[in-house]
Design a protein around this motif. Structure first.
Motif, PDB file in Angstrom:
ATOM      1  N   LEU A 423      -3.772  11.361   0.138  1.00  0.00           N
ATOM      2  CA  LEU A 423      -2.710  11.023   0.389  1.00  0.00           C
ATOM      3  C   LEU A 423      -1.875  11.937   1.005  1.00  0.00           C
ATOM      4  O   LEU A 423      -1.969  12.485   2.127  1.00  0.00           O
ATOM      5  CB  LEU A 423      -1.974   9.468  -0.034  1.00  0.00           C
ATOM      6  N   GLU A 427      -2.508  13.272   4.648  1.00  0.00           N
ATOM      7  CA  GLU A 427      -1.205  13.967   5.735  1.00  0.00           C
ATOM      8  C   GLU A 427      -1.458  15.272   6.064  1.00  0.00           C
ATOM      9  O   GLU A 427      -1.492  15.424   7.362  1.00  0.00           O
ATOM     10  CB  GLU A 427      -0.057  13.486   5.128  1.00  0.00           C
ATOM     11  N   ARG A 435      -1.902   3.818   4.250  1.00  0.00           N
ATOM     12  CA  ARG A 435      -1.295   3.861   3.419  1.00  0.00           C
ATOM     13  C   ARG A 435      -0.711   2.719   2.400  1.00  0.00           C
ATOM     14  O   ARG A 435      -0.922   2.729   0.986  1.00  0.00           O
ATOM     15  CB  ARG A 435       0.357   4.582   3.968  1.00  0.00           C
ATOM     16  N   TRP A 438      -4.087   2.026   0.508  1.00  0.00           N
ATOM     17  CA  TRP A 438      -4.498   2.971  -0.522  1.00  0.00           C
ATOM     18  C   TRP A 438      -3.509   2.307  -1.431  1.00  0.00           C
ATOM     19  O   TRP A 438      -3.544   2.491  -2.897  1.00  0.00           O
ATOM     20  CB  TRP A 438      -4.050   4.457  -0.088  1.00  0.00           C
ATOM     21  N   THR A 439      -2.102   1.238  -1.045  1.00  0.00           N
ATOM     22  CA  THR A 439      -0.973   1.780  -1.505  1.00  0.00           C
ATOM     23  C   THR A 439      -0.627  -0.112  -2.536  1.00  0.00           C
ATOM     24  O   THR A 439       0.348  -0.289  -3.169  1.00  0.00           O
ATOM     25  CB  THR A 439       0.183   1.933  -1.535  1.00  0.00           C
TER      26      THR A 439
END
Length: 475
Positions: A423, A427, A435, A438-439
Motif C-alpha cells: 500500500l 501510494e 484501501r 485491502w484492509t
C-alpha cells in the motif's frame, strides 16, 4: 500482481496480492540469530540471500508480471554497509543487549530524558543510538570502514536496486535521531549521544519513501520497488490504522501498541516513541513493550503444556484464574513501554498447592492483556482497535483480550506487514488501490459486557501490583 517483502527478525517472507488485495501466495525462509553473552547478531549475506530466494519462488509460482513491489522489515539495530550496501561486519539486532550499561548511565545522568524531550523517543539498548556509541568506543575500526549505518530493509533496498547510496525512510529514522516535528535529523541528539564525529554515517532520508527499480535479483529487472516503512508502521497501514485515535495491537514475541496521531507531546513519562510516516503530519504513537507471547511460551514450557492446548487451558480456568496473578515482565532487559524499568522482573502471585497449569496460563494471558491495555491507554487510544500477530491465532485468547481491553477487536489476518508495504509503494507510485478492501478485517470480536466490567477492576489491581513491583526493581 503486487508483492510485499517483509524481512523479519527470524523469518523472511514475500507475499503476492492481486489488485483487490487478496493474498495469493506466501513464501518464507528462516534466518539465523547468533546469540552469545548478551549479544545478538545476524549475517547480512544470509538475510539478503533469503530475500532473493523467496522473491524468486513467489514470482515464479504465479507466472504473472509484477506491477509493483514494496519492502518492509525489522526496525532498529545497526546494519553497517559499504558503498554498495554490502556488510562491513555482522548486523547487530534490535534484540542485542551489549549497551545496557551505557543506557543505564544515560538514565542516571539525564541524557535519556534529554533525548526524549527533543524527539519523543525513549532509548533502549538495541536502538541505533546506543549501538553506534558502543561501536565508537569499542569497535571504531568497523565504523571507519562503513559508508552508512542503516536498518535491515535499507540494506535490502540498496542491494536489490543497486542504488549508489544508502537511504532510509522517516519511520526507521524516528529512533532515536529524528525530530518528529521537522522530519529531519536532530543534530543536538547526535551530539548528546557523543556521535557528532560519526554523523556522516546516518543515511539520507527518503521523504516520501525512496523508490527504485529492481536490478534482476529475485524480482524481474525493471520492477518498480519502494523502500517502505519498517514493520510496525507497515502493519498499521496494512491493518487500516490511519485515522487519529485508531490503534493497532500486534500480539507477537513482544507487544507493539500503535495509535495514529497528528499531535506530538514530548511531556509525560519518557517511554515509547513517535514513528513518523510517509504522510507529513501523520505519526504513530508507539509503545513497543518487551512483554508478549514470549512470556506465555515460558509458562507453557515450564508447566509442560503445548501451544495446541491453549484454548482448552483458557476454558479450564475461570476469569481471574482463582486469584492467581502474573505480572508478565519476563524479559531479561526489564520493560521499555509504557515505562522504562530495566530491573523489572516477572512476579507470580496467589499461587498455592491447588494451583493448576491452567490457572498459570490464564493468569499469564490476562496479565499480558493488562499490559496491552496499559500501553494503549498511554498511547492515546480513543478510536477503533485492530489486532494481528501470532497470539490472535488462538480464538480463546483473542476473546479474552477483547474482554480485558473492553472494546471490539478488528482481527486482521495474513501478511499484514507485507500488505502495508504494498500500500505504501502504491501510494508513492500513484497506483490506485482500494484501501478499504485491502484492509478489511477477517472478523470482529466483541467483548462480553460482564467480563469486561470484571476485568476493568482487575486492570486497576494490576496497576497497583505493578507500582509495587517497580519500587522493588529499583532497590
Amino acid at each position: 500482481m503486487f508483492v510485499g517483502i517483509d524481512v523479519g527478525t527470524s523469518v523472511v517472507k514475500a507475499a503476492a496480492f492481486d489488485r483487490a488485495g487478496r493474498q495469493l501466495a506466501v513464501e518464507a525462509r528462516p534466518v539465523g540469530l547468533h546469540v552469545r553473552a548478551g549479544t545478538v547478531e545476524q549475517d547480512m549475506r544470509e538475510v539478503y540471500a533469503a530475500v532473493v530466494d523467496v522473491l524468486r519462488v513467489v514470482t515464479g509460482r504465479l507466472g504473472e508480471p509484477v506491477e509493483l513491489a514494496g519492502l518492509t522489515g525489522q526496525g532498529d539495530g545497526v546494519w553497517l554497509v559499504d558503498e554498495a550496501g554490502r556488510p562491513v561486519r555482522p548486523a547487530i539486532s534490535w534484540m542485542d543487549g551489549r549497551t545496557h550499561e551505557l543506557v543505564d548511565q544515560w538514565l542516571a545522568d539525564g541524557t535519556f530524558e534529554a533525548v526524549f524531550r527533543r524527539t519523543g523517543s525513549a532509548l533502549f539498548p538495541g536502538c541505533p543510538g546506543p549501538l553506534l556509541a558502543w561501536l565508537d568506543r569499542h569497535e571504531p575500526a568497523s565504523l571507519d570502514r562503513a559508508a552508512a549505518a542503516v536498518c535491515c530493509k535499507d540494506m535490502v533496498f540498496q542491494r536489490l536496486t543497486g542504488a549508489g547510496r544508502a537511504v532510509t525512510d522517516v519511520s526507521d529514522a524516528s529512533m532515536p535521531f529524528l525530530d518528529p516535528r521537522t522530519r529531519r535529523y536532530d543534530d543536538g541528539v547526535v551530539e548528546l549521544l557523543g556521535l557528532t564525529r560519526r554523523r556522516w554515517l546516518l543515511p539520507a532520508i527518503g521523504d516520501p519513501i525512496a523508490t527504485g527499480t529492481a536490478g534482476g535479483e529475485g524480482l524481474p529487472a525493471g520492477t518498480r520497488l519502494a523502500n517502505g516503512p519498517y514493520d510496525l508502521p507497515a502493519c498499521a497501514l496494512g491493518a487500516g490504522v490511519t485515522a487519529p485515535g485508531d490503534g493497532l495491537l500486534i500480539v507477537g514475541t513482544c507487544l507493539a501498541s500503535l495509535v495514529a496521531t497528528a499531535e506530538v507531546d514530548l511531556g509525560g513519562e519518557p517511554a515509547g516513541l513517535y514513528i513518523s510516516t510517509d504522510r507529513p503530519g501523520h505519526r504513530l504513537r508507539a509503545m513497543p513493550a518487551m512483554v508478549g507471547t514470549a512470556a506465555l511460551d515460558w509458562v507453557l514450557a515450564t508447566t509442560g503444556a503445548r501451544h495446541e492446548e491453549l484454548d482448552a487451558l483458557l476454558a479450564e480456568a475461570p476469569p481471574g484464574s482463582s486469584g492467581v496473578r502474573v505480572l508478565p515482565y519476563f524479559a531479561p532487559s526489564g520493560e521499555r513501554a509504557p515505562f522504562v524499568e530495566p530491573g523489572l522482573r516477572a512476579e507470580l502471585l496467589g499461587v498455592c498447592l491447588e494451583t493448576r497449569p491452567a490457572h498459570l496460563v490464564r493468569a499469564t494471558c490476562e496479565g499480558i492483556g493488562y499490559a496491552a491495555r496499559h500501553c494503549l491507554t498511554a498511547a492515546g487510544l480513543t478510536g477503533t482497535l485492530a489486532v494481528c500477530g501470532g497470539g490472535t491465532r488462538s480464538p480463546a485468547w483473542t476473546r479474552l483480550l477483547a474482554d480485558v481491553l473492553g472494546r471490539p477487536l478488528r482481527v486482521v489476518e495474513g501478511e499484514v506487514g507485507a500488505r502495508g508495504a504494498v500500500l505504501a509503494a502504491a501510494e508513492r507510485h500513484g497506483v490506485a488501490l482500494d484501501r478499504a478492501a485491502w484492509t478489511e478485517p477477517a472478523r470482529v470480536v466483541e467483548p462480553d459486557p460482564d467480563r469486561a466490567a470484571y476485568y476493568a477492576k482487575g486492570y486497576e489491581e494490576h496497576l497497583e501490583l505493578l507500582a509495587g513491583a517497580r519500587q522493588r526493581a529499583r532497590r
